[in-house]
Structures are given as structure tokens and as C-alpha cells.
Design a protein around this motif. Structure first.
Motif, PDB file in Angstrom:
ATOM      1  N   UNK A 605      57.381 145.507  19.245  1.00 11.20           N
ATOM      2  CA  UNK A 605      57.884 144.648  20.448  1.00 11.20           C
ATOM      3  C   UNK A 605      57.228 144.290  21.646  1.00 11.20           C
ATOM      4  N   UNK A 606      56.129 145.052  21.873  1.00  8.91           N
ATOM      5  CA  UNK A 606      55.492 144.854  23.075  1.00  8.91           C
ATOM      6  C   UNK A 606      54.035 144.656  23.116  1.00  8.91           C
ATOM      7  N   UNK A 607      53.358 144.606  21.982  1.00 15.47           N
ATOM      8  CA  UNK A 607      51.844 144.539  21.602  1.00 15.47           C
ATOM      9  C   UNK A 607      51.841 143.076  22.448  1.00 15.47           C
ATOM     10  N   UNK A 608      50.623 143.088  23.347  1.00 16.79           N
ATOM     11  CA  UNK A 608      50.196 142.213  24.230  1.00 16.79           C
ATOM     12  C   UNK A 608      48.741 141.223  23.376  1.00 16.79           C
ATOM     13  N   UNK A 609      48.772 141.297  22.170  1.00 16.21           N
ATOM     14  CA  UNK A 609      47.925 140.787  21.495  1.00 16.21           C
ATOM     15  C   UNK A 609      48.418 140.028  20.004  1.00 16.21           C
ATOM     16  N   UNK A 610      47.529 139.161  19.196  1.00 16.38           N
ATOM     17  CA  UNK A 610      48.058 138.677  17.996  1.00 16.38           C
ATOM     18  C   UNK A 610      46.970 138.398  17.264  1.00 16.38           C
ATOM     19  N   UNK A 611      47.057 137.683  16.115  1.00 19.10           N
ATOM     20  CA  UNK A 611      46.023 137.294  15.243  1.00 19.10           C
ATOM     21  C   UNK A 611      46.082 135.645  14.939  1.00 19.10           C
ATOM     22  N   UNK A 612      45.090 134.998  15.331  1.00 17.87           N
ATOM     23  CA  UNK A 612      45.100 133.676  15.331  1.00 17.87           C
ATOM     24  C   UNK A 612      43.747 133.044  14.588  1.00 17.87           C
ATOM     25  N   UNK A 613      44.116 131.665  14.039  1.00 20.61           N
ATOM     26  CA  UNK A 613      42.684 131.022  13.646  1.00 20.61           C
ATOM     27  C   UNK A 613      42.842 129.680  14.663  1.00 20.61           C
ATOM     28  N   UNK A 614      41.794 128.884  14.507  1.00 13.34           N
ATOM     29  CA  UNK A 614      41.970 127.603  15.543  1.00 13.34           C
ATOM     30  C   UNK A 614      43.272 127.080  15.189  1.00 13.34           C
ATOM     31  N   UNK A 615      43.656 126.428  13.905  1.00 11.98           N
ATOM     32  CA  UNK A 615      44.783 125.613  13.991  1.00 11.98           C
ATOM     33  C   UNK A 615      46.237 126.347  14.325  1.00 11.98           C
ATOM     34  N   UNK A 616      46.316 127.626  14.096  1.00 14.78           N
ATOM     35  CA  UNK A 616      47.476 128.406  14.735  1.00 14.78           C
ATOM     36  C   UNK A 616      47.495 128.323  16.067  1.00 14.78           C
ATOM     37  N   UNK A 617      46.327 128.504  16.855  1.00 13.08           N
ATOM     38  CA  UNK A 617      46.046 128.619  18.202  1.00 13.08           C
ATOM     39  C   UNK A 617      46.519 127.412  19.017  1.00 13.08           C
ATOM     40  N   UNK A 618      46.131 126.235  18.363  1.00  8.02           N
ATOM     41  CA  UNK A 618      46.166 125.003  18.696  1.00  8.02           C
ATOM     42  C   UNK A 618      47.763 124.639  18.824  1.00  8.02           C
ATOM     43  N   UNK A 619      48.412 125.141  17.498  1.00  7.19           N
ATOM     44  CA  UNK A 619      49.894 124.703  17.611  1.00  7.19           C
ATOM     45  C   UNK A 619      50.694 125.595  18.676  1.00  7.19           C
ATOM     46  N   UNK A 620      50.341 126.617  18.852  1.00  7.65           N
ATOM     47  CA  UNK A 620      50.765 127.441  20.140  1.00  7.65           C
ATOM     48  C   UNK A 620      50.310 126.933  21.308  1.00  7.65           C
ATOM     49  N   UNK A 621      49.320 126.035  21.448  1.00  9.62           N
ATOM     50  CA  UNK A 621      48.933 125.561  22.692  1.00  9.62           C
ATOM     51  C   UNK A 621      47.956 126.387  23.466  1.00  9.62           C
ATOM     52  N   UNK A 622      46.950 127.083  22.635  1.00  9.42           N
ATOM     53  CA  UNK A 622      46.050 127.998  23.257  1.00  9.42           C
ATOM     54  C   UNK A 622      44.709 127.431  22.800  1.00  9.42           C
ATOM     55  N   UNK A 623      44.142 127.574  24.098  1.00  6.06           N
ATOM     56  CA  UNK A 623      42.467 126.885  23.663  1.00  6.06           C
ATOM     57  C   UNK A 623      41.277 128.157  23.703  1.00  6.06           C
ATOM     58  N   UNK A 630      40.881 134.076  10.936  1.00 11.45           N
ATOM     59  CA  UNK A 630      41.893 134.954  11.808  1.00 11.45           C
ATOM     60  C   UNK A 630      41.148 136.043  12.366  1.00 11.45           C
ATOM     61  N   UNK A 631      41.090 136.003  13.964  1.00 13.05           N
ATOM     62  CA  UNK A 631      40.878 137.078  14.519  1.00 13.05           C
ATOM     63  C   UNK A 631      41.812 137.694  15.851  1.00 13.05           C
ATOM     64  N   UNK A 632      41.505 138.830  16.366  1.00 12.23           N
ATOM     65  CA  UNK A 632      42.465 139.364  17.229  1.00 12.23           C
ATOM     66  C   UNK A 632      42.324 138.677  18.409  1.00 12.23           C
ATOM     67  N   UNK A 633      43.432 138.265  19.020  1.00 12.91           N
ATOM     68  CA  UNK A 633      43.537 137.402  20.397  1.00 12.91           C
ATOM     69  C   UNK A 633      44.243 138.232  21.310  1.00 12.91           C
ATOM     70  N   UNK A 634      43.612 138.535  22.607  1.00 13.46           N
ATOM     71  CA  UNK A 634      44.353 139.179  23.653  1.00 13.46           C
ATOM     72  C   UNK A 634      45.393 137.714  24.269  1.00 13.46           C
ATOM     73  N   UNK A 635      46.579 138.160  24.393  1.00 13.15           N
ATOM     74  CA  UNK A 635      47.535 137.254  24.882  1.00 13.15           C
ATOM     75  C   UNK A 635      47.704 137.290  26.474  1.00 13.15           C
ATOM     76  N   UNK A 636      47.603 136.097  26.922  1.00 15.48           N
ATOM     77  CA  UNK A 636      47.844 136.054  28.308  1.00 15.48           C
ATOM     78  C   UNK A 636      49.136 135.721  28.899  1.00 15.48           C
ATOM     79  N   UNK A 637      49.959 134.926  27.955  1.00 16.14           N
ATOM     80  CA  UNK A 637      51.509 134.733  28.031  1.00 16.14           C
ATOM     81  C   UNK A 637      52.244 135.823  27.658  1.00 16.14           C
ATOM     82  N   UNK A 638      53.080 136.680  28.399  1.00 18.39           N
ATOM     83  CA  UNK A 638      53.845 137.566  27.753  1.00 18.39           C
ATOM     84  C   UNK A 638      54.887 137.141  26.840  1.00 18.39           C
ATOM     85  N   UNK A 639      55.263 135.982  27.156  1.00 21.04           N
ATOM     86  CA  UNK A 639      56.445 135.415  26.471  1.00 21.04           C
ATOM     87  C   UNK A 639      56.216 135.503  24.716  1.00 21.04           C
TER      88      UNK A 639
END
Length: 856
Positions: A605-623, A630-639
């Protein structure tokens, strides 16, 4: 299925085959005698009725007085709301009516009792204290009960994994075996894993197919196998294939770096020899624009390139424009009858394109793809393999290496060698030492095959006999010999049965050699040895089966396959840009990172990271995320933290064309808090749609108008605030600030059933973490249900609560919870059938189990 969810949102073969059937029938008779098949049947013992006046006595405990105050008005002998009359019960008889009270605890925890629309409603602290008192009363009088699990067959996942570990072969069980038929619950539920007579032919045929693929055939005729779709030809059912679905404009997992698109498939070659590859036509007379740019096509066998050609470019485009069909045939001729050599066994064939550099896009108009993309590039849709065209031998493939432990040099050596091979494979397949009685029919299959086709043909038929045997297909559970009671085997499970339960729980497969050796020595039941084995097995890659086996079913990920985003609203998330495969990969990697790294399960419920590739990151609006890996990505948006920010969860709880707050709220209540949402009443009107020409309304406004009635608010008052908190996320998991219909800011505020005021995903997550023990208990209950193979009943809940409490003292570690489940009586014991019980007069409907268990 989707219609049902919307309704819920609104309101809530020859001699050999004949021999196999006889073997199966004979063994089934033995299995029934050894294991029994009667399901558990138990209910709360009746308690003597007490009058309402006696129950309302001032001397009653303070917590019982709360029940009098808040529950008697509806749950009484006159109204029987919910089929329960609390005024006919007493505090002293709570343990005797455990089934009723476990159901009450579930509703109290979920906020469904008292309902939000009730005239009197206790505060959060009062509800928690009452729930704690009821749980403590039940737990102090409870004794562990194992329950009874009927004889069950392997499900498709278990069959696939068992064949992999036994024979080193990846098979597609869905193409070989009947559907497991589990729309709700887990695919490990023993009551759903029974076999009808119509199943037997399929099991026999599957055994023959798998055995032939594993052993190989030097006299195999040339056959053509199609992958994908070539006109009327469908994808082969012989092998596991990955047809060319999804985005082929970018890199695809499993392909060489520097490529894009394409498709691949596993193919089992019957012998060493020459084969021919034909790639589906890429040149079409009516698609001249697709030929404008040069596309380099490559074919690979196990990652090694064996063919390359070019399709398109100036010369090909000019030829098609001037010569039309003649040129089309010549260009496609480059892709036909491509000869290559392969050895016997399972190999991966891949056809892909070399990725060419581009600045953004070659299109004349702006494209809808978020990543820019290439619209006029070739896409792979099918290929065929034909062969063997010639046979040069039989290599020692991984499958053959697992089977042929010896190679007889003379006819005199054949029978001893066959005996050794069959005994070894049968011991692993049957999960126990085998006797001569077990080996006799298998050696009969060997001898019959040997007479017709030689030594290897005999081994092939013996392997098929093993795979068709009930001792392989069924999970036979026997108690330790000293614990047998009466004619129905019951008591503490034997170490061999424990080894099998443990391996199918953690690996969805057979026990390995180490487990079997410990079990044979009667050492596995030693607590220290058992704990060490659980730790070893969780560290083994095979424990990843807990992700798609347990976690995906618990989270109801199957519904994601039913939600296809509306193309008009989400052109960037449909067709070749369908994000669902990316969502699944993200969720699988995230779940694995938490559960198998032994983090606290609350990190889900609380983990502040996820796993993304370029396509999924762009869908989420992340650059900043580049490439297809896919690689582990630290999330800056707590939502985006935890499960509630994952696209897979957000999409499976939505509708194709709009969000569904009720579905999202119900999902959280059921999957996170462990309280099953009530069944919606019949004939509920559909959610009002916006009408052209009238002022549009937000989804929230339409849902609130729909649930304004008190009878509706009793459930919607619990679920809707949770769903509204996630309303910023659209169907495909993108975050937006404005409602798409009204262009006004989205209102995510609400009040939870316990009175907590929330606004948005962060507040919702904090509210859930404030009751994190409920999440741990829910996960524990679901894990136990998956592990033991039956839905949990009221008598299981004290054990679940004990494990959850002790987990809290051990940092809520997943490995600790797993070990406690394994050490419980429910996992270690087997109950005899219980006699029919009488129903308690206190409840008019006690048929429903106390806790919802199951994934889909």
C-alpha cells in the motif's frame, strides 16, 4: 461478465488409450480408499435461546449493551434483518454462535454494520472496541480445526509447472486440458478441481502429446505449424506462442536489442534436421505507402540470427506501383521457404525488424501515439514452420537428458535401463517412493511400445502412462501411518504429503529432490527443518508462481482482460498501443519486489517506487524513463504509491468509457479490507448518462443521485467515498484534474464509514494504513485459502487473526506469514467427515461463509 460488473456498479485413441483409461480407473479406486473425498461439513452448535428481556439486563457486559443499543432495532425476532436475531442471543453464548458473530465482525470491519444510513451510529473507536471484544471472545474459546479437502486434480498452472520440472518442457496446458472453471475463488479450490468422464480422454491425449514432444521422433513426418493468423489458419495449439499483438513500433521483451516489433513462439522440434520458415506476407498491392521505407527483417533461433532480408524502400515501392501483383509475389517470395537447421527439443523462433533511426515521425499529420511513433512501418502478423524436411539425428535436448538416465548398449540392457528410467520419473511424478505395483503397468506400456518402435518408443509410452496416471494428475493427501483413524484417513499429514502441499503452495509444482529426501526420512515435519525449507523455497525462482497464482487472483486481475478502453476516448491506449500487457508487467514486478524480498506486506500500500518502461512512463505522464526494458523507478508523486496507483488496478476497477467509483470502492473493501460487498438488489436502474443538449453532470453527481435512497446508501455510503478518492485517475490510469464532461475540478472529498474525512488518494492510503492490521489479516486469510485449497469458514478466523497479530510483532513480513500458514493445523492436519449438524435457532440464514475468499 462485464455486464454483471456494471450491474454491480449500479447497485451492487487405440489400445494404448484404452489401457491408460483402465490404469486411471484402477488407480482412482485406490485413491478413493486411501484419501477419502468427503468435504467438511460443520456448523456452530446450537445454543439455548434467551429472551430479549434477559439479554437486555443491566448486568449484561458493556459491549453487549452496545449491541442492544445499535443492533436490536433491525436484528430481532420480529424483523430478522440479514436473517439474524441478536435479541435471541446472549453474551455468554457468543462462542456457540461463532458463525453468526464472525459474519458480524466482517460487516463491522467493513463499515456495513451499522449501515451509514442508520439513525444511531457509534463512533469509530466504539466500533473498534466492540469488534475487538467479539474477536477476543471467539478467539479465547476457539480450537484449531483443519477442515477437510476432497481429492483434487492438478489445475492448469500446476500441470504446466509439473511437466516443466519433470521433463524440462514448457507446454500450453490451456491447449491440452479443459478449463478450470473458476470465475470466483482460487484455482486451487479442491471442490472445483474434480474430473468428469469427459475429461479423461483429454488427459490421455495430453499425456501422449507431451510424452512424444519430450522424447522426440526420428521418423516424424513433415508437418506445417502456423503461429498467428494467415488467412483462415489459426495459431497452433501444439506450442506456446506469442502472436504479434500489442505495439510493434517499439522494442519487445525477449527480442535482441536494436530491434522493434515482431513476434516469437516456442516450438518443439521432433528431431535434428532441416526445417522451412515462411513469414506472413508483408507486401500488399493496396498498401503501397507501407513500402515507402526500407524494413530489415531478421529471423532468429534461440537468439541467433539465421536469416535477414529487406522489405520496402524505393525499389520495392516502384516495382509494386508499376508491376502490381507480380511485384508483390516476388517481394513476398523472399519470405517463403527459408531453410534452417534445428536440433531436437524446444527452441524459440523469433521474427522481428531492425529498428531504424527516426527523429519523431514520418507522418504528414501529427500522430496520436504518445511516443510519436512510426505509423508506416511493417508489422509482423504470422509465420509458419514446416518440417522436418530431412532428419540428421537426435540430440540430447534438456528433455531427453531428464528422461534418458541411461542408454542401453545391447538388448539385454534395455529392460534394466527402462526400469531405472521409469522408476525415477514415477517417483518424482507421484511425489512418493514407488512400488512394484506402481511400476508393473508402466513397464507394460514400455514393453508394448518397444515391440512396435524400439526402446525409445517404449520409454515414450511409459512416460505417457506416468502423465496419465491419477497418481500424477491427482493430489493425494495421506496422514502419517500412526495417525490413521477409522476408514477415512485423518490426522497429521505424512511428511510426503506435507512436501507435496508445500511445493504446490509455494511453487505450484512438484516437490524437488531435496524435499522428497527430507520427507522420506521423516525430517520435514521438524519445525526447524520446515522453516529452513520455506525460506529456501521462497528464495527459489519457482516461488514467482505466488505472483500469478496467488496475488493476481487475490487482486482479481482477470477482470483486466475484459476491459478494453474505448477507442474514441483513448486512441493512445487501444489497438497496438494497448497498455494492459504493460500494466501486468508493472504489477507483477512490484508484487514480486515486495513479497519475495520479505518487505512488510503493508508496503503493497505504501511503497514509493514502481517498475516502468518508456511507454508506460509516458502514459503516466512521467519523463526520464527511456527504452523498452522495465526498471525500478522512484516515484515523486505520492498519489502513485502502492497498489492504488497502479494502472492495472485502476483499469480493472473502471469501465471502458468512464471511471466507476462504486467498483473501485467495492474492490478496496473486498480486496484490502476483507469485507465482501453485498449483492446488488434486482431491477436497479442504470446510471444516468449525460444527455446532449442538457448541462452535463460529473460521474460523482450521477453516482450520488443514483444512491440517494436510504436502502442504497447502506452500501454506497461505504464504497462511494473510497471510489471518489480515486476519481482523479481515468480508465487507463492517467491522472487528471478536470472532469472530462463538465471541465470542472474533480471533487475527491468524502467521509469513510468510520467517520474519517478524506480527499484524494493520499488521504485514502493513510486511512487504510491507520487500520493496517485489517489489510494484514485480509492478506493472511486469502493466502491461507489459496494454500489449503478450500474457502475459509468461521472456525478458521481465530487462526487467521492469531497469525496476523504475530505478524505485526515480526514487522508484517511475508515469509513469516507464509511459515505460520504452513505450520497451522489447517495446512498440517486432515479432518474426518463430520456428521450432519443442526442449525442454530438464532439465525435464519447461516449458509454464507464468514469471510469472502478468492480472487476472480
Amino acid at each position: 461478465m462485464l455486464k454483471d460488473e456494471r450491474k454491480r456498479e449500479r447497485g451492487w485413441s487405440g489400445v494404448w488409450a484404452a489401457g491408460s483409461v483402465l490404469l486411471m480407473a484402477a488407480a482412482l479406486s485406490s485413491l478413493s480408499a486411501r484419501a477419502g473425498s468427503s468435504p467438511a461439513s460443520s456448523a456452530a452448535a446450537p445454543s439455548s435461546a434467551v429472551t430479549g428481556d434477559a439479554a437486555a439486563s443491566p448486568s449484561a457486559p458493556a459491549q453487549w449493551q452496545l449491541i442492544q443499543r445499535y443492533c436490536y432495532e433491525c436484528h430481532n425476532v420480529n424483523d430478522w434483518a440479514g436473517g439474524v436475531a441478536f435479541d435471541s442471543m446472549s453474551a455468554g453464548q457468543i462462542p456457540a454462535d461463532a458463525k453468526v458473530w464472525e459474519d458480524a465482525i466482517t460487516k463491522l470491519r467493513g463499515g456495513f454494520m451499522p449501515p451509514p444510513s442508520a439513525k444511531q451510529h457509534p463512533d469509530r473507536r466504539t466500533v473498534m472496541e466492540l469488534t475487538s471484544w467479539l474477536e477476543g471472545t471467539l478467539d479465547s474459546h476457539a480450537t484449531e480445526t483443519a477442515g477437510r479437502i476432497p481429492l483434487r486434480r492438478l489445475n492448469r498452472r500446476e500441470y504446466t509447472n509439473a511437466v516443466r520440472d519433470l521433463l524440462g518442457l514448457e507446454v500450453d496446458a490451456a491447449a491440452l486440458l479443459p478449463d478450470d472453471h473458476h470465475k470466483t475463488g482460487y484455482d486451487t479450490d479442491a471442490t472445483r478441481l474434480q474430473v468428469s468422464p469427459s475429461y479423461i480422454d483429454q488427459y490421455v491425449n495430453a499425456a501422449r502429446v507431451v510424452a512424444a514432444q519430450a522424447v522426440g521422433n526420428p521418423t516424424a513426418p513433415a508437418v506445417t505449424t502456423t503461429f498467428g493468423s494467415l488467412g483462415d489458419m489459426k495459431i497452433s495449439l501444439q506450442v506456446r506462442g506469442h502472436p504479434g499483438e500489442g505495439n510493434q513500433q517499439l522494442y519487445r521483451d525477449g527480442m535482441p536489442f536494436g530491434t522493434r516489433g515482431g513476434m516469437s513462439a516456442e516450438y518443439i522440434f521432433p528431431a535434428d534436421g532441416d526445417y522451412a520458415l515462411t513469414i506472413g506476407d508483408l507486401a500488399l498491392g493496396r498498401d503501397v505507402p507501407l513500402m515507402e521505407f526500407d524494413n530489415t527483417v531478421v529471423a532468429l533461433l534461440d537468439g541467433k540470427e539465421f536469416f535477414r532480408t529487406h522489405i520496402g524502400g524505393d525499389a520495392d515501392q516502384k516495382a509494386i506501383d508499376q508491376q502490381q501483383q507480380v511485384a508483390v509475389e516476388q517481394i513476398n517470395g523472399r519470405l517463403r521457404n527459408i531453410r534452417f537447421h534445428a536440433t531436437q527439443g524446444q527452441h524459440r523462433i523469433a521474427i522481428t525488424f531492425v529498428h531504424r533511426d527516426f527523429a519523431e515521425s514520418d507522418e504528414r499529420l501529427r500522430v496520436t501515439a504518445l511516443e510519436g511513433g512510426q505509423e508506416r512501418v511493417q508489422l509482423m502478423h504470422a509465420f509458419q514452420i514446416r518440417g522436418p524436411l530431412s532428419v540428421s539425428g537426435m540430440s540430447d535436448s534438456p528433455s531427453r537428458a531428464k528422461i534418458f538416465l541411461c542408454h542401453p548398449a545391447s538388448e539385454q540392457e534395455q529392460l534394466p535401463c527402462a526400469h531405472r528410467i521409469i522408476e525415477h520419473l514415477a517417483t518424482l511424478a507421484f511425489r512418493r517412493p514407488v512400488t512394484e505395483a506402481d511400476l508393473h503397468p508402466l513397464l507394460g506400456f514400455y514393453e508394448s511400445g518397444r515391440k512396435e518402435g524400439g526402446f525409445e518408443a517404449g520409454i515414450r509410452d511409459a512416460v505417457a502412462g506416468i502423465l496419465a496416471s491419477p497418481w500424477f494428475l491427482y493430489r493425494v493427501e495421506s496422514p502419517a501411518p500412526q495417525m490413521r483413524t477409522g476408514t477415512a484417513a485423518a490426522g497429521t499429514l505424512s511428511d510426503l504429503t506435507l512436501a507435496s502441499r508445500l511445493s504446490f503452495f509455494l511453487w505450484s509444482s512438484l516437490p524437488d529432490q531435496e524435499l522428497l529426501e527430507l520427507a522420506e526420512a521423516n525430517r520435514l515435519s521438524d519445525p526447524q527443518v520446515l522453516a529452513a525449507q520455506v525460506k529456501r523455497m521462497l528464495a527459489d525462482p519457482r516461488s514467482k508462481s505466488l505472483i500469478d497464482g496467488f496475488a493476481f487472483q487475490w487482486l482479481n486481475l482477470a477482470r483486466l482482460d475484459e476491459i478494453v478502453a474505448d477507442r474514441a476516448q483513448f486512441p493512445f491506449a487501444t489497438g497496438p498501443l494497448d497498455p494492459r500487457p504493460l500494466f501486468k508487467e508493472e504489477l507483477a514486478l512490484f508484487l514480486d519486489s515486495v513479497l519475495r524480498s520479505d518487505q512488510p506486506v503493508t508496503a503493497l500500500l505504501t511503497a514509493d517506487y514502481t517498475y516502468l518502461n518508456e511507454s508506460l512512463a509516458m502514459l503516466y505522464g512521467m519523463e526520464g524513463v527511456k527504452g523498452g526494458q522495465f526498471r525500478r523507478v522512484q516515484l515523486t508523486d505520492s498519489r502513485r504509491w502502492g497498489l492504488l496507483g497502479k494502472g492495472a488496478i485502476l483499469m480493472l476497477t473502471a469501465n471502458p468509457d468512464r471511471t466507476a467509483p462504486v467498483l473501485r470502492g467495492a474492490w478496496v473493501v473486498e480486496r484490502i479490507l476483507g469485507s465482501p460487498a453485498p449483492t446488488p438488489p434486482p431491477n436497479v436502474p442504470t446510471l444516468a448518462e449525460n444527455v446532449h443538449g442538457k448541462p452535463p453532470r460529473t460521474v460523482r453527481e450521477r453516482v450520488m443521485q443514483h444512491s440517494v435512497q436510504p436502502a442504497c446508501h447502506a452500501c454506497h455510503g461505504v464504497m462511494d467515498p473510497i471510489g471518489f478518492a480515486l476519481e482523479n485517475f481515468n480508465t487507463v490510469g492517467q491522472f487528471r484534474e478536470l472532469d472530462p464532461a463538465t471541465k470542472t475540478p474533480i471533487d475527491t472529498s468524502g467521509v469513510l464509514a468510520d467517520g474519517t474525512v478524506i480527499k484524494g488518494p493520499d488521504d485514502l492510503r493513510r486511512a487504510l494504513m491507520a487500520r493496517s492490521e485489517l489489510f494484514v489479516e485480509t492478506l493472511t486469510a486469502q493466502l491461507m485459502c489459496y494454500a489449503i485449497g478450500r474457502p475459509l469458514d468461521y472456525y478458521d478466523m481465530p487462526v487467521v487473526r492469531r497469525i496476523a497479530r504475530e505478524a505485526g510483532q515480526n514487522h508484517d513480513r511475508f515469509a513469516f506469514i507464509v511459515l505460520q500458514v504452513v505450520q497451522s493445523d489447517a495446512f498440517r492436519e486432515r479432518q474426518p467427515p463430520a456428521p450432519p449438524s443442526q442449525s442454530s435457532v438464532k439465525s435464519a440464514s447461516l449458509a454464507a461463509p464468514a469471510i469472502h475468499t478468492g480472487g476472480n
